[in-house]
Design an enzyme around this catalytic site. Structure first.
Site, short mmCIF file in Angstrom:
data_model
loop_
_atom_site.label_atom_id
_atom_site.label_comp_id
_atom_site.label_asym_id
_atom_site.label_seq_id
_atom_site.Cartn_x
_atom_site.Cartn_y
_atom_site.Cartn_z
N ARG A 1 33.02 38.08 47.27
CA ARG A 1 33.10 38.92 46.31
C ARG A 1 33.01 38.35 44.62
O ARG A 1 32.77 38.80 43.56
CB ARG A 1 33.95 39.73 45.99
CG ARG A 1 33.99 41.00 47.13
CD ARG A 1 35.13 42.09 47.56
NE ARG A 1 36.35 41.34 47.70
CZ ARG A 1 36.76 41.27 48.94
NH1 ARG A 1 35.96 41.66 49.91
NH2 ARG A 1 37.91 40.64 49.28
N GLU B 1 45.98 34.45 52.25
CA GLU B 1 46.84 35.72 52.59
C GLU B 1 46.93 36.12 54.12
O GLU B 1 48.05 36.36 54.48
CB GLU B 1 46.61 36.71 51.62
CG GLU B 1 47.79 37.65 51.25
CD GLU B 1 47.43 39.00 50.53
OE1 GLU B 1 46.48 38.79 49.96
OE2 GLU B 1 48.41 39.61 50.30
P1 AMP Z 1 44.00 34.01 48.38
O1 AMP Z 1 43.53 32.39 48.79
O2 AMP Z 1 45.35 34.34 49.07
O3 AMP Z 1 44.39 33.98 46.68
O4 AMP Z 1 42.99 35.10 48.82
C1 AMP Z 1 41.92 35.30 47.91
C2 AMP Z 1 40.69 35.66 48.48
O5 AMP Z 1 41.03 36.57 49.44
C3 AMP Z 1 39.92 36.53 47.39
O6 AMP Z 1 38.32 35.83 47.93
C4 AMP Z 1 39.99 37.93 47.88
O7 AMP Z 1 38.69 38.42 47.68
C5 AMP Z 1 40.55 37.88 49.29
N1 AMP Z 1 41.90 38.73 49.15
C6 AMP Z 1 43.22 38.26 49.35
N2 AMP Z 1 44.12 39.31 49.39
C7 AMP Z 1 43.30 40.45 48.70
C8 AMP Z 1 43.68 41.56 48.53
N3 AMP Z 1 45.12 42.00 48.72
N4 AMP Z 1 42.86 42.72 48.30
C9 AMP Z 1 41.49 42.31 48.23
N5 AMP Z 1 40.92 41.12 48.74
C10 AMP Z 1 41.89 40.11 49.07
#
Ligand code: AMP
Length: 176
Positions: free
Chosen positions: A62, A99
């Site tokens: 995205r 996450e």
């Molecule tokens: P992080 O590495 O935990 O910061 O996760 C970020 C990545 O995971 C991004 O590329 C987001 O598109 C996706 N992502 C993580 N959590 C969500 C969420 N709650 N809603 C949408 N996309 C998420």
């Protein structure tokens, strides 16, 4: 109406997707409204204009939606950082936890040169592992990371602390 209010009105929350416990923020309704798309681009560009950025690093997938236009408006190049196995050699990689799950990001080695001033762009900052890995890739290739650009920041997951190691210049249009 502020860009934050406009975005909060259209971002769809999907509970328990893709796994139980995750409240997924669906940004796809933005792309049904061309005027809102323009407002989003303007707000993203405003934050980084005049800072000498040479490359925007967009994160799979995205980060590829607004990343190329953001780069174009800044007069910078656009670099894809992708999930493992999607880019042709020669690549370098960084593994990280997110996450939900584990992942590896890759970048083509000659897409970033020493001396590049880059920002990392993605749709959303959650725990920060993904953005930090992208910043690390850029730094490994000799770039200076000037900051991070997101549409959405889930501040309760404290990803800011993780990405701050690369740059404390963290900008998001919407914070939850
Ligand atoms: P992080 O590495 O935990 O910061 O996760 C970020 C990545 O995971 C991004 O590329 C987001 O598109 C996706 N992502 C993580 N959590 C969500 C969420 N709650 N809603 C949408 N996309 C998420």
């Amino acid at each position: 109406m502020s860009i934050e209010t406009q975005l909060k009105a259209v971002i769809r929350e999907v509970p328990d997707f893709p796994i139980p416990g995750i409240n997924f923020k669906d940004i796809s309704p933005i792309f049904l409204d061309p005027l809102l798309m323009q407002d989003v681009i303007r707000a993203l560009v405003n934050e980084w204009q005049g800072k000498g950025i040479t490359k925007v690093i967009g994160i799979d997938s995205r980060g590829f939606l607004f990343g190329p236009q953001l780069a174009q408006e800044l007069g910078a190049g656009f670099v894809m950082v992708r999930k493992k196995g999607k880019l042709p050699p020669e690549t370098i990689s960084v593994s990280y936890s997110l996450e939900y799950g584990e992942a590896t990001l890759e970048s083509v080695v000659d897409s970033i040169q020493p001396g590049d001033k880059v920002i990392v762009h993605d749709d959303l900052l959650a725990t920060g592992g993904t953005a930090r890995a992208a910043a690390l890739l850029a730094q490994k290739l000799g770039a200076e990371v000037l900051g991070f650009s997101f549409l959405v920041h889930l501040s309760f997951l404290e990803g800011e602390a993780k990405v701050k190691e690369a740059s404390s210049n963290i900008h998001a249009l919407v914070t939850y």
